[in-house]
Design a protein around this motif. Structure first.
Motif, PDB file in Angstrom:
ATOM      1  N   ASP A 129      -6.298  12.160  -4.393  1.00  0.00           N
ATOM      2  CA  ASP A 129      -7.316  12.555  -3.312  1.00  0.00           C
ATOM      3  C   ASP A 129      -8.583  13.617  -3.467  1.00  0.00           C
ATOM      4  OD1 ASP A 129      -4.942  13.823  -0.989  1.00  0.00           O
ATOM      5  OD2 ASP A 129      -5.195  13.824  -3.020  1.00  0.00           O
ATOM      6  N   PRO A 130      -9.441  13.382  -3.561  1.00  0.00           N
ATOM      7  CA  PRO A 130     -10.575  14.316  -3.721  1.00  0.00           C
ATOM      8  C   PRO A 130     -10.739  15.295  -2.532  1.00  0.00           C
ATOM      9  CG  PRO A 130     -11.868  12.217  -3.211  1.00  0.00           C
ATOM     10  CD  PRO A 130     -10.290  11.847  -3.090  1.00  0.00           C
ATOM     11  N   ASP A 169      -6.305   5.236  13.155  1.00  0.00           N
ATOM     12  CA  ASP A 169      -5.944   3.943  12.464  1.00  0.00           C
ATOM     13  C   ASP A 169      -4.655   3.811  12.195  1.00  0.00           C
ATOM     14  OD1 ASP A 169      -8.655   3.427  12.600  1.00  0.00           O
ATOM     15  OD2 ASP A 169      -8.979   3.556  10.339  1.00  0.00           O
ATOM     16  N   THR A 170      -4.022   4.647  11.460  1.00  0.00           N
ATOM     17  CA  THR A 170      -2.715   4.388  11.235  1.00  0.00           C
ATOM     18  C   THR A 170      -1.587   5.269  11.763  1.00  0.00           C
ATOM     19  OG1 THR A 170      -2.896   5.588   8.939  1.00  0.00           O
ATOM     20  CG2 THR A 170      -3.167   3.386   9.020  1.00  0.00           C
ATOM     21  N   ASN A 171      -0.486   4.882  11.831  1.00  0.00           N
ATOM     22  CA  ASN A 171       0.642   5.860  12.363  1.00  0.00           C
ATOM     23  C   ASN A 171       1.031   6.805  11.258  1.00  0.00           C
ATOM     24  OD1 ASN A 171       2.592   6.993  13.410  1.00  0.00           O
ATOM     25  ND2 ASN A 171       3.499   5.339  14.463  1.00  0.00           N
ATOM     26  N   GLN A 172       0.602   7.979  11.442  1.00  0.00           N
ATOM     27  CA  GLN A 172       0.961   9.062  10.575  1.00  0.00           C
ATOM     28  C   GLN A 172       2.355   9.844  10.730  1.00  0.00           C
ATOM     29  OE1 GLN A 172      -1.219   9.378   8.005  1.00  0.00           O
ATOM     30  NE2 GLN A 172      -2.384   7.776   9.204  1.00  0.00           N
ATOM     31  N   ILE A 272       0.389  17.052   2.295  1.00  0.00           N
ATOM     32  CA  ILE A 272      -0.112  16.329   1.070  1.00  0.00           C
ATOM     33  C   ILE A 272       0.034  14.917   1.564  1.00  0.00           C
ATOM     34  CG2 ILE A 272       0.361  15.796  -1.257  1.00  0.00           C
ATOM     35  CD1 ILE A 272       1.950  18.378  -1.491  1.00  0.00           C
ATOM     36  N   ASN A 273       1.148  14.212   2.128  1.00  0.00           N
ATOM     37  CA  ASN A 273       1.070  13.044   2.186  1.00  0.00           C
ATOM     38  C   ASN A 273       0.242  12.381   3.582  1.00  0.00           C
ATOM     39  OD1 ASN A 273       2.834  12.466   0.198  1.00  0.00           O
ATOM     40  ND2 ASN A 273       4.778  12.471   1.692  1.00  0.00           N
ATOM     41  N   PHE A 274       0.343  13.438   4.094  1.00  0.00           N
ATOM     42  CA  PHE A 274      -0.837  13.208   5.345  1.00  0.00           C
ATOM     43  C   PHE A 274      -2.236  13.166   4.931  1.00  0.00           C
ATOM     44  CE2 PHE A 274      -3.385  15.208   8.807  1.00  0.00           C
ATOM     45  CZ  PHE A 274      -2.915  14.352   9.787  1.00  0.00           C
ATOM     46  N   ASP A 275      -2.560  13.776   4.257  1.00  0.00           N
ATOM     47  CA  ASP A 275      -4.304  13.938   3.565  1.00  0.00           C
ATOM     48  C   ASP A 275      -4.078  12.469   3.013  1.00  0.00           C
ATOM     49  OD1 ASP A 275      -4.311  16.205   4.659  1.00  0.00           O
ATOM     50  OD2 ASP A 275      -4.645  17.370   2.657  1.00  0.00           O
ATOM     51  N   ASP A 276      -3.194  12.206   2.230  1.00  0.00           N
ATOM     52  CA  ASP A 276      -3.331  10.986   1.162  1.00  0.00           C
ATOM     53  C   ASP A 276      -3.387   9.830   2.329  1.00  0.00           C
ATOM     54  OD1 ASP A 276      -3.085  12.715  -1.033  1.00  0.00           O
ATOM     55  OD2 ASP A 276      -1.129  12.177  -1.602  1.00  0.00           O
ATOM     56  N   GLN A 277      -2.569   9.718   3.083  1.00  0.00           N
ATOM     57  CA  GLN A 277      -2.606   8.455   4.136  1.00  0.00           C
ATOM     58  C   GLN A 277      -4.024   8.343   4.736  1.00  0.00           C
ATOM     59  OE1 GLN A 277       0.556   7.272   6.507  1.00  0.00           O
ATOM     60  NE2 GLN A 277       2.250   8.155   4.869  1.00  0.00           N
ATOM     61  N   SER A 281      -7.049   5.639   4.130  1.00  0.00           N
ATOM     62  CA  SER A 281      -7.037   4.476   5.112  1.00  0.00           C
ATOM     63  C   SER A 281      -8.420   3.704   5.314  1.00  0.00           C
ATOM     64  CB  SER A 281      -6.920   5.210   6.440  1.00  0.00           C
ATOM     65  OG  SER A 281      -7.945   6.045   6.785  1.00  0.00           O
ATOM     66  N   ALA A 282      -8.357   2.614   5.986  1.00  0.00           N
ATOM     67  CA  ALA A 282      -9.465   1.984   6.233  1.00  0.00           C
ATOM     68  C   ALA A 282     -10.733   2.847   6.969  1.00  0.00           C
ATOM     69  CB  ALA A 282      -9.275   0.888   7.082  1.00  0.00           C
ATOM     70  N   LEU A 283     -10.504   4.202   7.153  1.00  0.00           N
ATOM     71  CA  LEU A 283     -11.658   4.754   8.138  1.00  0.00           C
ATOM     72  C   LEU A 283     -12.712   5.054   7.184  1.00  0.00           C
ATOM     73  CD1 LEU A 283     -11.565   6.480  10.882  1.00  0.00           C
ATOM     74  CD2 LEU A 283     -11.094   8.583   9.213  1.00  0.00           C
ATOM     75  N   ALA A 284     -14.079   4.703   7.568  1.00  0.00           N
ATOM     76  CA  ALA A 284     -15.167   4.562   7.028  1.00  0.00           C
ATOM     77  C   ALA A 284     -15.320   6.023   6.125  1.00  0.00           C
ATOM     78  CB  ALA A 284     -16.450   4.492   7.826  1.00  0.00           C
ATOM     79  N   ASN A 285     -15.456   5.732   5.037  1.00  0.00           N
ATOM     80  CA  ASN A 285     -15.918   6.866   4.001  1.00  0.00           C
ATOM     81  C   ASN A 285     -14.732   7.969   3.888  1.00  0.00           C
ATOM     82  OD1 ASN A 285     -18.532   6.256   3.278  1.00  0.00           O
ATOM     83  ND2 ASN A 285     -19.095   6.641   5.113  1.00  0.00           N
TER      84      ASN A 285
END
Lengths: 381, 311
Positions: A129-130, A169-172, A272-277, A281-285
């Motif tokens: 993830d950049p 969007d997603t459940n984190q 880390i996982n939180f950022d990755d998810q 995600s489908a969130l724009a950009n």
């Protein structure tokens, strides 16, 4: 330490904090909107005088640190608002203690204040993830040497984290982890006895999500309109799994025969996982955005069970606003400390531009800035 | 500005005093590279023979540094954020320092070392805890290597700055070596680093920069790719500053030198630090705190930074 005890005055950390929110404002020229932070929240409501030494400022409640990650520098006319930094860089602030002390008679541009180095090491790239939030994810307050917390025998401290402001969007749930620690100073001065230092630490459970970020029970709100889902898992203000309790503290007791000198605390957020998810995600950009540290929207509180027994700050301060040593917030050391006696308050005003639509995500921004004043209550008794 | 002048004057005075008293102060770096075990129930630990004062003079220990290193051509091959998932504990004389349980590495951090994002990936800068005297005609024996073969080449630069003991003028010494293959230690040109003047220099800062692969579009360097060894020739103890395990050839991961700015996690010991008498040392242990970090490809570099005081 003996000298401090003989003086009869001991110190406890304190932070006065507030979050100003400028919602539903149409596009306006910079500097035309004036916000007053609540003087009730910046009041010394305790029974002991507080000496404020540092000021912390941070945008609070944003999911991303930059929303317009595709263009650097931004190419859209509103692009410079795509970074939450715009909240800071286009805002001015004025601080005064009524009838006593003024830091400026006119608002000063925040970005021109002399900042202390406190930032996490940046992450512009990584494996997956950049736009990850940071390398170490740690927040820390190392108390000033002359203001350490002197803890009587058998006394303990607690540090509690609230649920996280909900995510888009997603459940984190369960993906951001936290670790807490208090540090105690040793008694040596450079010799091997300096090895005899102690910390009380706990890796706490995954941070829980608040069920509804817009309810009155939450100490501040989402700033970017991305907190609309209701997939949270708790309405509890202070979940038991995300605390370093008095019992945890005492269970890690080492042999000691008198007072202990608490030199500070740290809170590490592993996101880390939180950022990755979220970046995946489908969130724009999302894949080109840059995540904001969770500490900018994670409520916390702390106290010890001796001396004043008061909470060190009003419940629910964003973690970043109470950690002036290592934090994503901007930190300034006040040239002259401000002393607030019982009932005294600060008056803080901010001028900022109005809300804008973030370029790529079409998210309406709400300018929401948190301010904290860190210092120490002087307790005699 | 006045503050800087005071610092400079103090550094020079200290150096003069040390010369008169016959004291030599020189940096020391004890380091190891530890692969994470493949189970969260296992422990990895450093070579205790390395983390020990093996010289006959006391060493003042100032800080511990740590970072995930990489030896793969792909700069991103090992996610350095894994450092958040690794616990560490430190023991000496049968006592645990701070905590007997494994504490996540970020909780050990006491100091902000973040540089500007443009530089942060490639640089380690170290403002020495005790400046050292760089006499006339002294030079430096510096060797470096990179850990993977680049597509084209990588430049590694070593620089140090100081103040003239008599003139108080600033000095800047630097040299660059271009590497085209991995694990091939190469020396820096001592002529570029030599003190050619007629006054001793008080060296206050050391910087290492590992540039990007010349064939890469990404101009950001990667300090995690570089190892370095430093030795003063002339004044000083003549010993290599770095002390690593067998097989490392005393080439220390350069990320561990980022005590002032860089990418290392820095734990500074409070006050004046720890004093290691000859023979004293400590043991450092690691444990992966979750399954994602239980991976032998995650190699953590760990360094202890100190200053030897020779009388």
């Amino acid at each position: 330490m003996d000298e401090e005890l003989q003086s009869g005055v001991i110190y406890e950390p304190r932070v006065l904090w507030d979050v100003a929110r400028q919602a539903n404002v149409s596009v306006l020229s910079p500097g035309t909107n004036q916000i007053k932070f609540s003087k009730y929240n910046l009041r010394n409501g305790g029974q002991y005088p507080i000496e404020l030494r540092q000021m912390l400022i941070a945008p609070v409640g944003y999911t991303f640190a930059e929303y317009d990650g595709q263009h650097d520098p931004p190419t859209l006319s509103t692009g410079d608002y795509g970074a939450c930094a715009a909240v800071l860089q286009k805002s001015s602030i004025m601080i005064s203690v009524p009838n006593r002390q003024h830091y400026a008679l006119e608002p000063l541009q925040i970005s021109t204040w002399l900042q202390e180095p406190t930032a996490d090491v940046s992450m512009r790239y990584s494996v997956s993830d950049p736009g990850a939030s940071g390398l170490h994810g740690v927040n820390r307050w190392t108390f000033d040497e002359d203001r350490c917390l002197i803890l009587p025998r058998n006394a303990a401290c607690t540090f509690q984290l609230g649920p996280l402001l909900q995510q888009p969007d997603t459940n984190q749930n369960g993906v951001a982890l936290a670790s807490l620690a208090f540090y105690e100073d040793g008694v040596g001065h450079g010799g091997s006895r300096d090895f005899m230092r102690n910390s009380r630490a706990r890796m706490v459970g995954p941070l829980q999500l608040h069920t509804d970020a817009n309810t009155a029970s939450y100490p501040f709100q989402a700033a970017d309109g991305l907190g609309a889902s209701a997939q949270g898992d708790t309405g509890v203000e202070w979940p038991g799994d995300t605390q370093l309790t008095f019992q945890d503290y005492k269970h890690q007791e080492v042999a000691r025969d008198g007072y202990n000198k608490v030199a500070g605390f740290s809170v590490a957020i592993n996101q880390i996982n939180f950022d990755d998810q979220i970046l995946g995600s489908a969130l724009a950009n999302a894949s080109t955005g840059r995540m904001a540290p969770v500490s900018l929207r994670l409520p916390c509180r702390a106290r010890c069970d001796a001396m004043s027994q008061e909470w060190w700050w009003r419940d629910g301060a964003p973690l970043a606003l109470v950690c002036p040593t290592l934090t994503p917030a901007l930190v300034y050391r006040l040239p002259e400390p401000i002393t607030l006696h019982k009932g005294d308050h600060l008056e803080v005003e901010m001028q900022s531009p109005g809300g804008r639509t973030f370029g790529q995500n079409n998210v309406f921004s709400i300018y929401q800035m948190g301010i904290g004043f860190a210092g120490y209550a002087a307790i005699r008794g | 500005m006045a503050h800087d002048e005071q610092k400079i004057a103090r550094a020079i005075q200290l150096a003069r005093d040390n010369i008169q008293r016959g004291i030599i102060r020189e940096p020391r770096v004890y380091f190891d590279e530890v692969a994470m075990p493949t189970s969260i129930t296992q422990i990895a630990y450093v070579d205790t023979d390395v983390f020990r004062n093996g010289e006959e003079y006391p060493v003042r220990i100032h800080a511990i540094t740590a970072g995930i290193i990489t030896d793969n051509a792909d700069d991103n091959s090992v996610d350095e954020r894994q450092i958040q998932r690794i616990g560490m504990r430190i023991m000496a004389h049968d006592h645990y320092y701070m905590q007997r349980e494994f504490t996540p590495l970020p909780l050990w951090q006491t100091k902000c070392v973040a540089a500007a994002p443009a530089l942060s990936f490639g640089q380690s800068a170290w403002q020495l805890h005790a400046p050292f005297v760089y006499s006339s005609r002294d030079s430096m024996d510096i060797r470096a290597q990179i850990n993977s073969t680049p597509d084209v080449s990588r430049d590694v630069t070593f620089a140090m700055t100081g103040i003239g003991m008599d003139s108080m003028r600033p000095y800047f010494k630097a040299d660059t070596v271009t590497f085209t293959e991995a694990d091939a230690p190469s020396p820096f040109d001592p002529e570029n680093l030599r003190n050619d003047g007629d006054e001793p220099i008080i060296i206050t800062d050391v910087t290492v920069h590992c540039g990007a692969d010349a064939g890469s579009n990404n101009p950001q360097g990667n300090i995690r790719q570089c190892d370095i060894s430093i030795r003063q020739v002339g004044n000083g103890t003549q010993a290599v500053w770095m002390n690593g395990a067998a097989g490392t050839d005393d080439l220390c991961p350069a990320i561990l030198l980022g005590l002032t700015t860089g990418r290392a996690l820095v734990h500074e010991f409070p006050g004046e630090g720890l004093l290691w008498e000859p023979g004293e040392g400590l043991r450092i242990e690691f444990q992966p705190l979750n399954a994602a970090a239980a991976d032998a490809t995650i190699i953590i570099g760990i360094g202890i930074i100190g200053t030897i005081e020779v009388r």
